[in-house]
Design a protein around this motif. Sequence first.
Motif, mmCIF file in Angstrom:
data_model
loop_
_atom_site.group_PDB
_atom_site.id
_atom_site.type_symbol
_atom_site.label_atom_id
_atom_site.label_comp_id
_atom_site.label_asym_id
_atom_site.label_seq_id
_atom_site.Cartn_x
_atom_site.Cartn_y
_atom_site.Cartn_z
ATOM 1 N N ILE A 215 -82.939 8.321 42.132
ATOM 2 C CA ILE A 215 -82.870 9.669 42.711
ATOM 3 C C ILE A 215 -81.642 9.814 43.593
ATOM 4 O O ILE A 215 -80.912 10.805 43.505
ATOM 5 N N ILE A 216 -81.385 8.809 44.427
ATOM 6 C CA ILE A 216 -80.233 8.918 45.314
ATOM 7 C C ILE A 216 -78.947 8.963 44.492
ATOM 8 O O ILE A 216 -78.009 9.695 44.822
ATOM 9 N N SER A 217 -78.919 8.223 43.373
ATOM 10 C CA SER A 217 -77.720 8.230 42.534
ATOM 11 C C SER A 217 -77.510 9.600 41.899
ATOM 12 O O SER A 217 -76.383 10.113 41.866
ATOM 13 N N VAL A 218 -78.583 10.198 41.402
ATOM 14 C CA VAL A 218 -78.474 11.531 40.796
ATOM 15 C C VAL A 218 -77.915 12.520 41.810
ATOM 16 O O VAL A 218 -76.955 13.254 41.539
ATOM 17 N N ALA A 219 -78.513 12.515 43.004
ATOM 18 C CA ALA A 219 -78.074 13.472 44.014
ATOM 19 C C ALA A 219 -76.608 13.253 44.377
ATOM 20 O O ALA A 219 -75.831 14.195 44.530
ATOM 21 N N LEU A 220 -76.216 11.987 44.502
ATOM 22 C CA LEU A 220 -74.840 11.678 44.878
ATOM 23 C C LEU A 220 -73.846 12.150 43.819
ATOM 24 O O LEU A 220 -72.798 12.708 44.136
ATOM 25 N N VAL A 221 -74.188 11.923 42.556
ATOM 26 C CA VAL A 221 -73.281 12.313 41.470
ATOM 27 C C VAL A 221 -73.181 13.834 41.379
ATOM 28 O O VAL A 221 -72.095 14.383 41.194
ATOM 29 N N LEU A 222 -74.313 14.523 41.550
ATOM 30 C CA LEU A 222 -74.281 15.985 41.470
ATOM 31 C C LEU A 222 -73.418 16.585 42.577
ATOM 32 O O LEU A 222 -72.856 17.666 42.412
ATOM 33 N N GLY A 223 -73.309 15.898 43.711
ATOM 34 C CA GLY A 223 -72.544 16.445 44.821
ATOM 35 C C GLY A 223 -71.109 15.952 44.886
ATOM 36 O O GLY A 223 -70.355 16.360 45.757
ATOM 37 N N GLU A 224 -70.716 15.075 43.974
ATOM 38 C CA GLU A 224 -69.399 14.439 44.089
ATOM 39 C C GLU A 224 -68.280 15.406 43.701
ATOM 40 O O GLU A 224 -68.329 16.054 42.659
ATOM 41 N N PHE A 225 -67.262 15.450 44.522
ATOM 42 C CA PHE A 225 -66.124 16.342 44.253
ATOM 43 C C PHE A 225 -64.800 15.591 44.219
ATOM 44 O O PHE A 225 -63.985 15.788 43.312
ATOM 45 N N THR A 226 -64.596 14.716 45.196
ATOM 46 C CA THR A 226 -63.294 14.088 45.413
ATOM 47 C C THR A 226 -62.711 13.468 44.140
ATOM 48 O O THR A 226 -61.624 13.857 43.686
ATOM 49 N N VAL A 227 -63.432 12.528 43.563
ATOM 50 C CA VAL A 227 -62.906 11.792 42.421
ATOM 51 C C VAL A 227 -62.734 12.710 41.211
ATOM 52 O O VAL A 227 -61.685 12.708 40.557
ATOM 53 N N ALA A 228 -63.759 13.522 40.945
ATOM 54 C CA ALA A 228 -63.709 14.390 39.769
ATOM 55 C C ALA A 228 -62.520 15.345 39.836
ATOM 56 O O ALA A 228 -61.779 15.497 38.865
ATOM 57 N N SER A 229 -62.317 15.958 41.011
ATOM 58 C CA SER A 229 -61.253 16.965 41.073
ATOM 59 C C SER A 229 -59.879 16.312 40.990
ATOM 60 O O SER A 229 -58.972 16.857 40.376
ATOM 61 N N LEU A 230 -59.708 15.137 41.597
ATOM 62 C CA LEU A 230 -58.382 14.520 41.596
ATOM 63 C C LEU A 230 -58.065 13.822 40.283
ATOM 64 O O LEU A 230 -56.908 13.577 39.968
ATOM 65 N N LEU A 231 -59.096 13.506 39.487
ATOM 66 C CA LEU A 231 -58.836 12.972 38.154
ATOM 67 C C LEU A 231 -58.874 14.088 37.109
ATOM 68 O O LEU A 231 -58.832 13.829 35.907
ATOM 69 N N ASN A 232 -59.000 15.344 37.589
ATOM 70 C CA ASN A 232 -58.962 16.529 36.716
ATOM 71 C C ASN A 232 -60.080 16.599 35.703
ATOM 72 O O ASN A 232 -59.855 16.893 34.526
ATOM 73 N N PHE A 233 -61.297 16.341 36.157
ATOM 74 C CA PHE A 233 -62.448 16.553 35.284
ATOM 75 C C PHE A 233 -63.273 17.707 35.831
ATOM 76 O O PHE A 233 -63.455 17.826 37.039
ATOM 77 N N ASP A 234 -63.776 18.574 34.919
ATOM 78 C CA ASP A 234 -64.530 19.744 35.368
ATOM 79 C C ASP A 234 -66.011 19.444 35.528
ATOM 80 O O ASP A 234 -66.810 19.725 34.643
ATOM 81 N N THR A 235 -66.365 18.888 36.655
ATOM 82 C CA THR A 235 -67.785 18.702 36.941
ATOM 83 C C THR A 235 -68.288 19.896 37.749
ATOM 84 O O THR A 235 -67.536 20.799 38.083
#
Lengths: 291, 307
Positions: A215-235
């Motif tokens: 559960i904690i992993s799901v929540a963390l991934v759903l809220g992640e911005f830093t890595v996704a935006s700087l590697l140019n992935f549209d999460t």
Amino acid sequence: MAAVNTSVPDGRTRPPRPSARSRRARPSPVSALRWAVLIVIGGYLLLPLLAMAEFSTRGTATGRSLDAWREIGSNADLLGAITMSLELSALTVVATLILLVPTMTWVHLRVPRMRRLVEFACLLPLTIPAIVLVVGIGPIYLWVNYLLGDSPLTLTFVYVILVLPYAHRAIDGGLGSADIVTLAEAARSLGASWPRVLVNIVLPNIRGAVISASIISVALVLGEFTVASLLNFDTLQVVINLLGKRDAAVSVAVSAAALLFAFVLLYALAQVASRRPGTVAADATEEGPTP
Amino acid sequence: MSTEAPPEAVTPPLGPASPGARRRRLPWLLPHLGLLPFFGYLAVFLLWPTYLVLIGAFQDDRGRPTLRNVRTVTTSDYLHGFVRSIEVSATTALAGSVLGALLAWAVAESRPDGLLRRVTVASCGVLAQFGGVMLAFAFLATFGFNGVVTLFLHDHLGVNVLSGGTWLYGLTGLVVVYTYFQIPLMLIVFLPAVDNLRPEWREASMSLGGSTWAYWRYVAGPALAPSFFGAALLLFANAFSSYATAAALVSQGSPIVPLQIGNFLTSEVALGRGGAGKALALGMIVVVAVVMSLYALVQRKAATWLR
């Protein structure tokens, strides 16, 4: 996100809390102060959340309108990003468990002196901010994208690292509370193979801890911005941010929905933790509806 | 992915409790091979990138060793970025730890299994750890140009307080929003310490004639102090490493280090100057490592009471 002590309940059964404490009659100034603190700070924490509800339901003239919320269901970019983030979180959970559960079980059973080292390694991502990790990970992602294609799902590799401290804490608690060593010895002496011990003996005994970690992993991934935006992935978070430049109301509506979803997840996590075998089941009358 | 269960080959037939004669012939190292997949993964996706940052900070664009990157970072506007980052982190850690500790105290006094406590802990978990971009939008909805509070003040009091919301998009806004997620984090980190205050201590203090003030001043305060400072350090590191909220909120310029690094990674201008970005990242590692080491020291002290 550098919290060592998180809300993740570790599997350790807590000693029973002293219950006589809050029941006692107290001088009223202290009680008044307590309520003042709850109302003022709680109010400050609630204000932006209520503002989100107001902001996202503003109509054109005077009335209320749910257009922004309806837009969530019809915006293709947004739906794609939500699906992508959900897939990412599922993949991250699976990968984290495959990496962590066998390793930690192995350490627990066979090489206990490596325990501190594994713990240290798992806590390391707290010392290395995500933004720093992104700076160095470029060359590695060139290879990952070359070998596995350019899918946003490749983010799983970094996300496993990011959730490591939290997942480790949960699973470590689970392994500590069940007598895995004795059970595993018994199974081995009856001729079970190591994979069988892992699947049939260890996993059922640390189920609660595994659920917490997931559960904690799901929540963390759903809220992640830093890595996704700087590697140019549209999460999800990247799309929310982009959308905000164009249509703030929709962004606010999605943000509110995502926060609500995370809250339900974490509330469920607290419930799971209190139902852990070995602890007294929570009194049914205390379960209010989730607000 | 190389994340299989430990291979069967490294498992000797006997259990850990019965080291037989056959085991002794096997090399001592063999069971450790079971950790290879884990450390291999960590090496590729955590240690290697970190190594690239550390090395890259001291290399120019052709890979030759140089100190120019470090000099750039320690002399120019980037140094101000560090100063501002540290100021923002320290301010919000201070405000967040004081307010969060008060909230933790208020929540700890309520029923252990009560709804208030469970809802507070769950929502604090959400706000502290999964906010990021979403919290930035929550504050835009509150104090932004068309935010609820901004419009309310404008319509009902007729004043353009807080200059219509521009403050939110700069450093002041960062401090306010960061404090907003520091309070819940403080609650989560500090609540266990408050829970561990024994009722007997209060009783002992009372029976010796101590007032409530004396109890907090001489008993509870000193017992909680290490946990409090530890949590405050954690809050500092948390704010210092944050990128998402600032990226979504700040509209102009890059006042703090994470934004400057983000700039290096995205903008065309910075192409060919990757070394300076890595030097900035190295600076962040140094600051966070110092803070986390202090945290570990304080935590050891706190553990004496948290037993």
